[in-house]
Design an enzyme around this catalytic site. Sequence first.
Site, PDB file in Angstrom:
ATOM      1  N   GLN A   1       4.705 -11.092 -51.591  1.00  0.00           N
ATOM      2  CA  GLN A   1       4.805 -12.277 -50.733  1.00  0.00           C
ATOM      3  C   GLN A   1       4.172 -13.447 -51.479  1.00  0.00           C
ATOM      4  O   GLN A   1       2.955 -13.626 -51.470  1.00  0.00           O
ATOM      5  CB  GLN A   1       4.110 -12.017 -49.402  1.00  0.00           C
ATOM      6  CG  GLN A   1       4.601 -10.770 -48.668  1.00  0.00           C
ATOM      7  CD  GLN A   1       6.034 -10.911 -48.171  1.00  0.00           C
ATOM      8  OE1 GLN A   1       6.307 -11.657 -47.240  1.00  0.00           O
ATOM      9  NE2 GLN A   1       6.952 -10.187 -48.806  1.00  0.00           N
TER      10      GLN A   1
ATOM     11  N   ALA B   1       5.301 -14.113 -38.082  1.00  0.00           N
ATOM     12  CA  ALA B   1       5.712 -13.415 -39.297  1.00  0.00           C
ATOM     13  C   ALA B   1       6.025 -14.389 -40.425  1.00  0.00           C
ATOM     14  O   ALA B   1       6.023 -15.611 -40.249  1.00  0.00           O
ATOM     15  CB  ALA B   1       6.913 -12.523 -39.004  1.00  0.00           C
ATOM     16  N   HIS B   2       6.341 -13.825 -41.597  1.00  0.00           N
ATOM     17  CA  HIS B   2       6.554 -14.656 -42.781  1.00  0.00           C
ATOM     18  C   HIS B   2       7.769 -15.574 -42.634  1.00  0.00           C
ATOM     19  O   HIS B   2       8.788 -15.225 -42.074  1.00  0.00           O
ATOM     20  CB  HIS B   2       6.674 -13.801 -44.049  1.00  0.00           C
ATOM     21  CG  HIS B   2       7.737 -12.751 -44.013  1.00  0.00           C
ATOM     22  ND1 HIS B   2       7.867 -11.801 -44.996  1.00  0.00           N
ATOM     23  CD2 HIS B   2       8.722 -12.481 -43.132  1.00  0.00           C
ATOM     24  CE1 HIS B   2       8.884 -11.003 -44.721  1.00  0.00           C
ATOM     25  NE2 HIS B   2       9.413 -11.405 -43.594  1.00  0.00           N
ATOM     26  N   ASN B   3       7.564 -16.785 -43.167  1.00  0.00           N
ATOM     27  CA  ASN B   3       8.607 -17.817 -43.219  1.00  0.00           C
ATOM     28  C   ASN B   3       9.041 -18.350 -41.857  1.00  0.00           C
ATOM     29  O   ASN B   3      10.068 -19.027 -41.748  1.00  0.00           O
ATOM     30  CB  ASN B   3       9.827 -17.329 -44.000  1.00  0.00           C
ATOM     31  CG  ASN B   3       9.487 -17.059 -45.448  1.00  0.00           C
ATOM     32  OD1 ASN B   3       9.435 -15.908 -45.873  1.00  0.00           O
ATOM     33  ND2 ASN B   3       9.217 -18.101 -46.217  1.00  0.00           N
TER      34      ASN B   3
END
Length: 352
Positions: free
Chosen positions: A199, A240-242
């Site tokens: 990540q 969560a990511h993004n």
Amino acid sequence: MKALVFTLGQLAERLGATVSGSADKVISGLATLQEAGPDQLSFLANPHYRKYLPDCAAGAVLLTAIDAENYSGNALLVANPYLAYAQLSHLFDRKPQAAVGVHPTALVAGDAQVDPSASIGAYAVIEAGARVDAGVTIGAHCVVGARSVIGEGGWLAPRVTLYHDVRIGKRVVIQSGAVIGGEGFGFANEKGVWQKIAQIGGVVIGDDVEVGANTTIDRGALADTLIGNGVKLDNQIMIAHNVQIGDNTAMAGCAGISGSTKIGKNCMIAGGVGMVGHIEVCDGVFVTGMTMVTRSITEPGSYSSGTAMQPAGEWRKSAARIRQLDDMARRLQQLEKQLAAVTSSGNASSDA
């Protein structure tokens, strides 16, 4: 600690309110309509609580002009009592103020930049290349990761963790246990074995944001996870990511937002809401509690899913009916076809 005491006149001046009653009345605290005493200020914001006003023992009450017509006690007349309460609450806040400077037990990397007006608490860690701007408070046992930035006037409660490359704007409040910039849930499957994806993005948080206790905001897989200006996140939220969250959106506890979802500006996300990944929610959306959002929302408004609470016996009957819906739908289709055939046959006979 110095006593926090104000007269009604002083409070009215701060609010631009009108005093009904004695402007010299002394107020030393805030309380609810049911619990307020003679030296405390209360407020009536929800009409459901109007029934408590006649017996209220408060020294004064924040009221609209309409509600004040039937109240004989001291009052401050305002257009929005709840907003006025929010503004005055800071006057009576007894949260301790941290001392300026770096605590002797804190560990600050040699190339970290810490403004002289900042406060670094006991056993806090400021890693290499990090920057802490003017007026920032870093609580005990916090970790500010490498190259992370905390903007002017920020406040981190004890035990906040910022991973590396997290950029936080001005006047941001982060409550205890929050983790910003943790690694997102990214894996590629090869023949049943999960291979981790690095990540390599970061997290960018705008100005005037609040992040609740034990809330997590994951770093981006490639690009950054983005939290807009004025966003308010309650406790125990998972971002969560993004994910991207637009300015002034508020989200209640235990909501979970899956990766790469984009939420617009001025949205309200109630408690326990879940959102699948890779969808978009437009500006001005209100999602009610425990709703599962499975597709994009393109029109502003209120959205819900699931069923409301009912007595357990009734719910079991409803659940049984739901299990029968598929069979009932097929039978209905068969009946419609039979009816159409009978109708068609009858019309043919009439024409003959």
